[in-house]
Motif scaffolding. Structure first.
Motif, short mmCIF file in Angstrom:
data_model
loop_
_atom_site.label_atom_id
_atom_site.label_comp_id
_atom_site.label_asym_id
_atom_site.label_seq_id
_atom_site.Cartn_x
_atom_site.Cartn_y
_atom_site.Cartn_z
N ASN A 249 55.60 17.65 -42.83
CA ASN A 249 56.07 18.46 -41.70
C ASN A 249 55.30 18.22 -40.41
N MET A 250 54.39 17.27 -40.39
CA MET A 250 53.54 17.07 -39.23
C MET A 250 53.92 15.78 -38.50
N VAL A 251 53.82 15.82 -37.17
CA VAL A 251 54.10 14.66 -36.33
C VAL A 251 52.85 14.34 -35.53
N LEU A 252 52.33 13.14 -35.71
CA LEU A 252 51.10 12.71 -35.04
C LEU A 252 51.44 11.95 -33.76
N PHE A 253 50.74 12.28 -32.67
CA PHE A 253 50.94 11.61 -31.39
C PHE A 253 49.69 10.80 -31.03
N PRO A 254 49.85 9.73 -30.25
CA PRO A 254 48.69 8.95 -29.80
C PRO A 254 47.70 9.81 -29.04
N GLY A 255 46.42 9.59 -29.30
CA GLY A 255 45.36 10.29 -28.58
C GLY A 255 45.01 11.65 -29.15
N THR A 256 45.69 12.07 -30.23
CA THR A 256 45.38 13.36 -30.84
C THR A 256 44.73 13.14 -32.21
N VAL A 257 43.99 14.14 -32.63
CA VAL A 257 43.31 14.10 -33.93
C VAL A 257 43.72 15.34 -34.70
N MET A 258 44.15 15.16 -35.94
CA MET A 258 44.61 16.30 -36.71
C MET A 258 44.18 16.21 -38.17
N PRO A 259 43.96 17.36 -38.82
CA PRO A 259 43.62 17.37 -40.24
C PRO A 259 44.88 17.33 -41.08
N ASN B 174 40.12 20.76 -20.41
CA ASN B 174 39.13 19.70 -20.25
C ASN B 174 39.64 18.29 -20.54
N ILE B 175 40.88 18.16 -20.98
CA ILE B 175 41.43 16.82 -21.18
C ILE B 175 41.68 16.18 -19.81
N LYS B 176 41.05 15.06 -19.57
CA LYS B 176 41.16 14.41 -18.26
C LYS B 176 42.30 13.41 -18.19
N ASN B 177 42.70 12.89 -19.34
CA ASN B 177 43.74 11.86 -19.35
C ASN B 177 45.12 12.51 -19.50
N PRO B 178 46.04 12.25 -18.58
CA PRO B 178 47.36 12.88 -18.62
C PRO B 178 48.14 12.61 -19.92
N MET B 179 48.06 11.37 -20.42
CA MET B 179 48.79 11.05 -21.64
C MET B 179 48.30 11.88 -22.81
N PHE B 180 46.99 12.01 -22.93
CA PHE B 180 46.43 12.79 -24.03
C PHE B 180 46.73 14.27 -23.87
N ALA B 181 46.76 14.74 -22.61
CA ALA B 181 47.09 16.15 -22.35
C ALA B 181 48.52 16.46 -22.78
N ILE B 182 49.46 15.58 -22.42
CA ILE B 182 50.86 15.77 -22.80
C ILE B 182 51.01 15.72 -24.32
N ASN B 183 50.41 14.70 -24.94
CA ASN B 183 50.56 14.53 -26.39
C ASN B 183 49.87 15.65 -27.17
N PHE B 184 48.72 16.12 -26.67
CA PHE B 184 48.03 17.23 -27.31
C PHE B 184 48.91 18.47 -27.32
N THR B 185 49.59 18.71 -26.20
CA THR B 185 50.48 19.87 -26.11
C THR B 185 51.67 19.70 -27.04
N CYS B 186 52.22 18.50 -27.13
CA CYS B 186 53.34 18.24 -28.04
C CYS B 186 52.98 18.58 -29.48
N VAL B 187 51.76 18.24 -29.87
CA VAL B 187 51.32 18.48 -31.25
C VAL B 187 51.08 19.97 -31.50
N ASN B 188 50.46 20.65 -30.55
CA ASN B 188 49.98 22.01 -30.80
C ASN B 188 51.03 23.10 -30.66
N ILE B 189 51.99 22.94 -29.74
CA ILE B 189 53.04 23.96 -29.62
C ILE B 189 53.89 23.89 -30.89
#
Length: 301
Positions: free
Chosen positions: A46-56, A188-203
């Motif tokens: 059920n999980m989708v991993l995005f570039p620049g994110t880290v997940m358990p 604190n995420i400075k890189n836009p790509m990682f900020a977008i992908n982090f939000t995609c994973v967490n919401i």
């Protein structure tokens, strides 16, 4: 990676955050990794991993356990893909989404209940063309997918990223679903790509929605769609679930139970909490099954 990533040096994985991002990395080190055409394939239910994110990732299948053990020891990359149907125990190509993410196993943790959790770092998007082997675990032929990045001086994109982060921070404050550490990361995420992908994973979107976002090769298009989804889809379901529980709205029970069918884990938790507060006897079997699944003693009276 050619360059050692700061995430490799982190060891306190159990200090309260669940999904993080590379706070000050750059996308070029992710786009320029050397990858093989055939790679081990780790299917997630059920999980989708995005570039620049880290997940358990809780490792359940014996084949997956062997895969992550070897990947951690060798330091080699794997491909992570999401299953279309979580109940499939031995997925084949037709059971998997074709867009996935090259990843690295950062750490393998032994949990108190004797299970294992892999800390997985997403690197870049790939297309899964075919499954080449199924023993001792899945191997697949993969092709790297290009990322369309905005120009450095794209003012419109910078404003768009700020709007996405503002919406995500507000969502964290009102939902009580995402961990508090998410707010720190978002700020604190400075890189836009990682900020977008982090939000995609967490919401807590449905996995089908997250796959729609992952498939978009344009980061700007992904950000626009993400902002639109946060306004239209994610917040209402979670907010309504919480409101139904707090206000003891028994009439919401059928709707909440229908939402459970394809709910992400965070969304499901919100629904279970609400059913426990506002549900009738019809909810008891559902709550009992969920409780037993995570090891809680359950007795219907």
């Amino acid at each position: 990676f050619k360059q050692k990533n700061k995430l490799d040096e982190m060891s306190d994985w159990d200090k309260g955050f669940s999904i993080i991002a590379d706070l000050d990395g750059n996308e070029e080190q992710y786009m320029n990794v050397e990858m093989e055409n055939e790679m081990p394939v780790l299917p997630l239910r059920n999980m989708v991993l995005f570039p620049g994110t880290v997940m358990p990732v809780a490792v359940g299948r014996l084949s997956s356990l062997e895969l992550v053990n070897k990947a951690e020891k060798s330091g080699k990359f794997i491909t992570v893909v999401c299953q279309k149907r979580s109940e499939v125990e031995q997925p084949h190509l037709e059971d998997l989404y074709k867009v996935g993410t090259v990843a690295k196993i950062i750490k393998l943790l032994e949990m108190p209940d004797n299970t294992k959790t892999a800390i997985v770092q997403g690197v870049r998007r790939v297309k899964l063309n075919k499954i080449t082997r199924e023993y001792p675990y899945l191997f697949g032929e993969v092709t790297a997918m290009d990322e369309v990045m905005p120009e450095k001086n794209d003012t419109e994109f910078k404003v768009l990223v700020d709007l996405v982060l503002e919406a995500a921070i507000n969502y964290v404050r009102i939902s009580n679903i995402m961990p508090p550490d998410s707010t720190f990361a978002l700020k604190n995420i400075k890189n836009p790509m990682f900020a977008i992908n982090f939000t995609c994973v967490n919401i807590p979107f449905m996995k089908e929605v997250k796959m729609e976002l992952l498939k978009k090769k344009s980061l700007k298009e992904r950000a626009y769609r993400l902002l639109d989804l946060m306004k239209k889809e994610a917040a209402p379901k979670v907010a309504l679930a919480h409101a139904a529980g707090i206000k003891k709205m028994a009439l919401a029970e059928p709707v909440l139970m229908a939402w459970l069918k394809n709910a992400d884990a965070p969304t499901a938790r919100a629904i279970y909490q609400s059913l426990a507060q506002c549900g009738t006897s019809l909810s008891l079997p559902v709550l009992g099954k969920a409780a037993k699944k995570v090891g809680y003693a359950w007795e219907e009276r």
